[in-house]
Scaffold this motif. Structure first.
Motif, PDB file in Angstrom:
ATOM      1  N   GLU A 127       0.916  -0.981  -0.422  1.00 20.50           N
ATOM      2  CA  GLU A 127      -0.299  -0.364   0.399  1.00 20.50           C
ATOM      3  C   GLU A 127       0.558   1.141   0.404  1.00 20.50           C
ATOM      4  O   GLU A 127       1.829   1.280   0.540  1.00 20.50           O
ATOM      5  N   HIS A 170      -3.642   7.208   4.301  1.00 29.00           N
ATOM      6  CA  HIS A 170      -3.114   5.458   4.105  1.00 29.00           C
ATOM      7  C   HIS A 170      -3.710   5.613   2.626  1.00 29.00           C
ATOM      8  O   HIS A 170      -4.431   5.781   2.624  1.00 29.00           O
ATOM      9  N   SER A 171      -3.306   5.618   1.561  1.00 33.44           N
ATOM     10  CA  SER A 171      -3.841   6.144   0.535  1.00 33.44           C
ATOM     11  C   SER A 171      -4.978   4.749  -0.260  1.00 33.44           C
ATOM     12  O   SER A 171      -6.112   5.262  -0.753  1.00 33.44           O
ATOM     13  N   GLY A 172      -4.569   3.814   0.463  1.00 39.94           N
ATOM     14  CA  GLY A 172      -5.795   2.848   0.212  1.00 39.94           C
ATOM     15  C   GLY A 172      -5.626   1.627  -1.525  1.00 39.94           C
ATOM     16  O   GLY A 172      -5.835   0.825  -1.748  1.00 39.94           O
ATOM     17  N   ASP A 173      -4.500   2.806  -1.580  1.00 44.03           N
ATOM     18  CA  ASP A 173      -3.669   1.695  -3.240  1.00 44.03           C
ATOM     19  C   ASP A 173      -3.159   1.197  -3.068  1.00 44.03           C
ATOM     20  O   ASP A 173      -1.909   1.246  -2.686  1.00 44.03           O
ATOM     21  N   LEU A 174      -3.202   0.006  -3.693  1.00 47.04           N
ATOM     22  CA  LEU A 174      -1.902  -0.582  -4.238  1.00 47.04           C
ATOM     23  C   LEU A 174      -0.740  -0.119  -4.695  1.00 47.04           C
ATOM     24  O   LEU A 174      -1.601  -1.015  -6.649  1.00 47.04           O
ATOM     25  N   ARG A 182      -6.753  -0.713  -5.630  1.00 45.17           N
ATOM     26  CA  ARG A 182      -7.214   0.086  -5.286  1.00 45.17           C
ATOM     27  C   ARG A 182      -7.202  -1.427  -3.911  1.00 45.17           C
ATOM     28  O   ARG A 182      -7.671  -2.619  -4.547  1.00 45.17           O
ATOM     29  N   LYS A 183      -6.405  -1.222  -3.389  1.00 45.30           N
ATOM     30  CA  LYS A 183      -6.889  -2.926  -2.360  1.00 45.30           C
ATOM     31  C   LYS A 183      -7.945  -3.417  -2.239  1.00 45.30           C
ATOM     32  O   LYS A 183      -8.264  -4.416  -1.862  1.00 45.30           O
ATOM     33  N   TYR A 209       2.122   4.488   1.319  1.00 42.94           N
ATOM     34  CA  TYR A 209       1.829   5.765   1.928  1.00 42.94           C
ATOM     35  C   TYR A 209       2.595   7.115   1.509  1.00 42.94           C
ATOM     36  O   TYR A 209       3.637   6.842   1.263  1.00 42.94           O
TER      37      TYR A 209
END
Length: 523
Positions: A370, A399-403, A417-418, A372
């Protein structure tokens, strides 16, 4: 410096102190130059400065003080930037509200942000009034509503009899509250401070190398962060001109680009794909375009090649960011190897980005985790939302929530997206990876992939595709195409053919809508 209580945040030493100062600096250099051009009117920088000061004075006369909220249900028109700078000068926090929201959605935002005053376009007035009545605010808290082109007219707020009083505004004070489209629960109100917006426009200028020759056409809503920061405030910072259209319409958009020789385009990739299918687009040369930026959804190799051919003299910039990063977190530089085209670029100069595992540990380059993100462009806070503030930040990192991954050269690649990662029997599948495979088929215009509940594997891969040449009853060829580049467990088991994918106002695909409806409303 320490910013919002976060230690060791990198900042630019030389910067405007506030958004109001940004405009003052530009007016000193470009007073008579057009700042904003709409289909109805043109405002020079001097006129924009004068109108916003008059409006600020009238806001003060009606009791607006530093930190008070002023709501705006305004689409793309000349009044929007006037309200932006009026609020900035008065120290008010502007709450730009999506004009497409329904009454129930509006009433939550009004009740939560508690604006002292609302400025509304006439076509949205009735639903705003209803939403305000049902917002849960006490009678004494009800905002006064001023209507652009209606009764209790906004024109009263441009009465020059009021005298503007200078107020003390700090760069860490809130400038905007932008409500993020809530995928679960209520939307969150992201508080963008003056220092956030200032750093973002400086990041754009430095990475894109924009200057006062820039002319952009704002087709995305100004109430979203790309329209507000990536285009409007960015242009006002460099001394360029922001042209605007009320609502996006493909042929009209192309005609305006040609008419005004717009040389800086910034859109979601979908708009560029739509443009490329137009006969109007194919009949003209766009050699005058200098910069083409895109973000909000993945860019595919074939889309990149199309842009390269359509805009032969333009620098192509992928961009990644969010409301919480006040637009850009990563940007492609002016030049880069073509092997990097699917990257979203390098972190902006003042950003600190790390890729972390589920325990928050930094992973090595090339490994997924993820994102940050830390820096002076990260929002101050979520408005009146202690739970979100506690869960969304760690040691100053959002915390972006993006992988994604970061390669050895520092380029960032967004994988998913996570919440959109698919788990099929313990096998993790990035939906973007499957969408890339589908998009490489010549008959697929667009694709979106979700996880569909499965009693055996937990989830299976379901694909929604757009393409007029596709057979709605036979997707065996598409599956065979995917097997050329994907492991068997990643190949979609279900397909739905749609005329278009559902999107929000900023152009992002609404995967939740696809999950809830199965695409029925768009089929």
């Amino acid at each position: 410096m320490e910013l919002f209580g976060r230690a060791e945040v990198k900042v630019f030493a030389q910067r405007p102190s506030t958004i109001g100062q940004l405009l003052t600096d530009t007016v000193a250099r470009y007073a008579e130059k057009p700042a904003v051009v709409t289909e109805q009117q043109t405002l020079s920088y001097l006129e924009l400065d004068g109108q916003s000061t008059t409006l600020a004075a009238n806001l003060q006369q009606r009791g607006i003080q530093v930190g008070d909220r002023v709501g705006a249900v305004i689409g793309n028109c000349a009044e929007f930037p006037v309200v932006v700078f009026a609020c900035a000068k008065a120290g008010a926090i502007m709450v730009p509200i999506n004009v497409k929201l329904q009454v129930e959605e509006l009433q939550y935002i009004v009740g939560h942000s508690k604006p002292k005053l609302l400025i509304v376009e006439a076509e949205y007035a009735e639903k705003v009034k209803e939403a305000t009545r049902n917002s849960g605010l006490q009678e004494t808290e009800q905002p006064e509503i001023f209507i652009i082109g209606g009764e209790n007219s906004y024109s009263h707020l441009l009465d020059e009899s009021a005298a503007f009083k200078q107020v003390d505004i700090g760069e860490q004070d809130g400038a905007f509250i932008l409500y993020t489209s809530g995928t679960t629960g209520r939307p969150k109100g992201a508080v963008l401070a003056h220092i956030n917006a200032v750093h973002s426009v400086m990041n754009y200028k430095r990475r894109f190398e924009t200057d006062d020759s820039m002319k952009t056409l704002v087709a995305v809503p100004m109430f979203h962060v790309t329209g507000l920061v990536g285009q409007l405030l960015h242009m006002f910072y460099v001394g360029g001109t922001a042209y605007s259209m009320k609502r996006y319409q493909n042929e009209h958009y192309i005609q305006l680009i040609l008419k005004h020789e717009i040389n800086f385009l910034f859109n979601v990739p979908t708009i560029f794909i739509m443009m490329s299918t137009s006969e109007e687009f194919q009949q003209h040369s766009f050699g005058f375009v200098k910069k083409v930026a895109f973000g909000g959804s993945p860019i595919y190799q074939q889309t990149f090649q199309m842009l390269k051919k359509a805009f032969p003299n333009a620098q192509l910039h992928n961009a990644y960011g969010a409301t919480e990063t006040t637009s850009p977190a990563t940007l492609m530089p002016v030049s880069y190897p073509e092997s990097k085209v699917t990257s979203v670029g390098l972190p902006v100069e003042v950003a600190d980005i790390k890729i972390v595992d589920p325990e928050g540990r930094t992973v090595p380059n090339g490994e997924s985790g993820e994102l940050y993100i830390k820096g002076p462009m990260i929002i101050k806070e979520y408005w009146d939302n202690p739970a979100a503030n506690q869960s969304s930040f760690t040691d100053g990192y959002w915390h972006s929530g993006d992988l994604g991954i970061m390669d050895d050269d520092g380029y960032v690649y967004i994988r998913d997206r996570k919440k959109d990662m698919i788990n099929r029997g313990g096998e993790k599948i990035f939906s973007i990876e499957v969408e890339d495979a589908l998009k490489s088929h010549p008959d697929v215009v667009e694709a979106a992939v979700i996880g569909e509940p499965d009693p055996v594997f937990g989830e299976k891969v379901k694909a929604f595709v757009v393409g007029p040449k596709l057979d709605p009853d036979d997707f065996t060829e598409l599956q065979a195409h995917c097997r050329k580049t994907l492991a068997k467990f990643k190949v979609p088991e279900q397909f739905v053919l749609l005329e278009s994918l559902p999107r929000n106002a900023s152009g992002k695909i609404l995967k939740n809508t696809l999950k809830e409806t199965g695409g029925r409303s768009n089929a």
